[in-house]
Design a protein around this motif. Sequence first.
Motif, PDB file in Angstrom:
ATOM      1  N   UNK A   1       0.849  -1.192   0.000  1.00  0.00           N
ATOM      2  CA  UNK A   1       0.000   0.000   0.000  1.00  0.00           C
ATOM      3  C   UNK A   1       0.882   1.238   0.000  1.00  0.00           C
ATOM      4  N   UNK A   2       0.385   2.418  -0.460  1.00  0.00           N
ATOM      5  CA  UNK A   2       1.193   3.627  -0.435  1.00  0.00           C
ATOM      6  C   UNK A   2       1.641   3.951   0.980  1.00  0.00           C
ATOM      7  N   UNK A   3       2.913   4.289   1.130  1.00  0.00           N
ATOM      8  CA  UNK A   3       3.424   4.605   2.460  1.00  0.00           C
ATOM      9  C   UNK A   3       2.663   5.765   3.074  1.00  0.00           C
ATOM     10  N   UNK A   4       2.139   6.650   2.224  1.00  0.00           N
ATOM     11  CA  UNK A   4       1.426   7.833   2.736  1.00  0.00           C
ATOM     12  C   UNK A   4       0.161   7.455   3.494  1.00  0.00           C
ATOM     13  N   UNK A   5      -0.339   6.232   3.260  1.00  0.00           N
ATOM     14  CA  UNK A   5      -1.555   5.829   3.953  1.00  0.00           C
ATOM     15  C   UNK A   5      -1.279   5.347   5.366  1.00  0.00           C
ATOM     16  N   UNK A  14      -3.699  13.757   7.583  1.00  0.00           N
ATOM     17  CA  UNK A  14      -2.519  13.444   6.806  1.00  0.00           C
ATOM     18  C   UNK A  14      -2.090  14.646   5.986  1.00  0.00           C
ATOM     19  N   UNK A  15      -2.836  15.751   6.125  1.00  0.00           N
ATOM     20  CA  UNK A  15      -2.449  17.044   5.580  1.00  0.00           C
ATOM     21  C   UNK A  15      -1.694  16.920   4.265  1.00  0.00           C
ATOM     22  N   UNK A  16      -0.467  17.467   4.232  1.00  0.00           N
ATOM     23  CA  UNK A  16       0.286  17.512   2.990  1.00  0.00           C
ATOM     24  C   UNK A  16       0.769  16.141   2.552  1.00  0.00           C
ATOM     25  N   UNK A  17       0.627  15.118   3.417  1.00  0.00           N
ATOM     26  CA  UNK A  17       1.087  13.788   3.061  1.00  0.00           C
ATOM     27  C   UNK A  17       0.045  13.000   2.277  1.00  0.00           C
ATOM     28  N   UNK A  18      -1.063  13.668   1.907  1.00  0.00           N
ATOM     29  CA  UNK A  18      -2.098  12.962   1.149  1.00  0.00           C
ATOM     30  C   UNK A  18      -1.477  12.299  -0.074  1.00  0.00           C
ATOM     31  N   UNK A  19      -1.754  11.004  -0.306  1.00  0.00           N
ATOM     32  CA  UNK A  19      -1.132  10.303  -1.420  1.00  0.00           C
ATOM     33  C   UNK A  19      -1.595  10.859  -2.754  1.00  0.00           C
ATOM     34  N   UNK A  24      -2.840   6.200  -5.215  1.00  0.00           N
ATOM     35  CA  UNK A  24      -3.989   5.735  -4.437  1.00  0.00           C
ATOM     36  C   UNK A  24      -4.885   4.835  -5.285  1.00  0.00           C
ATOM     37  N   UNK A  25      -5.133   5.254  -6.539  1.00  0.00           N
ATOM     38  CA  UNK A  25      -5.965   4.436  -7.421  1.00  0.00           C
ATOM     39  C   UNK A  25      -5.330   3.067  -7.649  1.00  0.00           C
ATOM     40  N   UNK A 213      -9.784   6.176   1.010  1.00  0.00           N
ATOM     41  CA  UNK A 213      -9.028   6.832   2.080  1.00  0.00           C
ATOM     42  C   UNK A 213      -7.818   7.553   1.511  1.00  0.00           C
ATOM     43  N   UNK A 214      -7.552   8.743   2.027  1.00  0.00           N
ATOM     44  CA  UNK A 214      -6.451   9.541   1.526  1.00  0.00           C
ATOM     45  C   UNK A 214      -6.861  10.556   0.488  1.00  0.00           C
ATOM     46  N   UNK A 215      -8.076  10.452  -0.055  1.00  0.00           N
ATOM     47  CA  UNK A 215      -8.551  11.408  -1.053  1.00  0.00           C
ATOM     48  C   UNK A 215      -8.758  12.774  -0.411  1.00  0.00           C
ATOM     49  N   UNK A 216      -8.318  13.805  -1.118  1.00  0.00           N
ATOM     50  CA  UNK A 216      -8.484  15.178  -0.636  1.00  0.00           C
ATOM     51  C   UNK A 216      -9.564  15.881  -1.448  1.00  0.00           C
ATOM     52  N   UNK A 217     -10.495  16.524  -0.776  1.00  0.00           N
ATOM     53  CA  UNK A 217     -11.512  17.361  -1.412  1.00  0.00           C
ATOM     54  C   UNK A 217     -11.364  18.784  -0.886  1.00  0.00           C
ATOM     55  N   UNK A 218     -12.164  19.681  -1.408  1.00  0.00           N
ATOM     56  CA  UNK A 218     -12.126  21.061  -0.926  1.00  0.00           C
ATOM     57  C   UNK A 218     -12.486  21.142   0.553  1.00  0.00           C
ATOM     58  N   UNK A 219     -13.248  20.158   1.031  1.00  0.00           N
ATOM     59  CA  UNK A 219     -13.664  20.164   2.442  1.00  0.00           C
ATOM     60  C   UNK A 219     -12.593  19.596   3.358  1.00  0.00           C
ATOM     61  N   UNK A 220     -11.648  18.837   2.813  1.00  0.00           N
ATOM     62  CA  UNK A 220     -10.610  18.240   3.646  1.00  0.00           C
ATOM     63  C   UNK A 220     -10.228  16.859   3.154  1.00  0.00           C
ATOM     64  N   UNK A 221      -9.502  16.127   4.000  1.00  0.00           N
ATOM     65  CA  UNK A 221      -8.958  14.822   3.635  1.00  0.00           C
ATOM     66  C   UNK A 221      -9.761  13.700   4.289  1.00  0.00           C
TER      67      UNK A 221
END
Length: 366
Positions: A1-5, A14-19, A24-25, A213-221
Amino acid sequence: MPADLRVSSSDSTIAAQAPESLALARWCVSHGWPVLPLAPGRKTPAASCAACRQPGHDHRTCLCRREGRWCHGFHAATLDMHRVQQWWGTRPQMGVAVSCGPADLVVIDLDTHPAPQPDRNRLLPGITIADDIDVSQMTTGFHTIAVLAALRGQPTPAEDTTTLRVRTPSGGMHIWYRATDARRWQSSAGSGKNRALAWQVDIRAEGGYIIAPGTRTDAGVYTPLDTARVPAPLPAWLAQELQRTHHLPAAHVPAPRPVPGRARQAVAAARHGGDPVVAILGTVLAEVADCASTAEGAGFSEKLNRAAYTVGGLVAAGHLDEHQARTALLETSRHARPGQEHRAEAIIRSGMTAGARRPLNPGSRP
């Protein structure tokens, strides 16, 4: 899995660490979860092409998926790594979602949205709550699922550290489980009348999708919690509760239901002669009527839109009386989805308006 997760239990974001979306896909596909792209910054599927947005268009005969486009939301979800590279490699700003049914996922979606509390008998459908019990503090999905679990002598799924849990930007939670048998669990909304597990609790399963999980939207992560990164098997007690609250399709697929009697009468009254017209109208109305056998996931909106588009074309060509034909559509939609008249009227109005631009003669049905 991505280390960022990999998020420590003490880290709530996970702020700036969002994969990156592409990684992620790929991670989702590696688990056998078909993925679809989300509109940048949003939690809704990326827009379909202009042709697929036309009224009357049918995703079942659409060629866009074969040609590599993502039209029709979760219907376009894929496990094809080449397509994943094609989509997110050039548009990394798009989010990632998973089509739950093909992935054998059942996700418990706990909401915290401010909303008027329903009647106490709708807090836990099918379970009577005595009048002397104070329910005023049951304001979120966390509360209702905890009460349901306590009634069954089980811990609340919101604290199940054995499975993937994701904190949503709004403060809710997605609790991922894996179906372990051939049963096709159906999606629902916590406020649904015919199928609902608990108030403020949605079920994402067949006919639905969930944000990865890990997806970022305008509302947050969408932040994974603790250390579990894969779904645990659906607990037996939750499966029993889902079955009790009508989250399984009928034991068999019934034969198409006939068009309701009042709709049939409207068709006859609308007829200006010619059996081919009635055959066309009867076919599209029967498709809508057959949605009555399935509470969700039957494509009701698309089928009603297609029927309205066809009717609009027949009216424009002078084969049907507009008022009587509209009545047939309304009666059939009421049979298929009682209580959703306002929604149906809007679909019918839009579809007929679009269909009127292309007069339809028997033998040329789109």
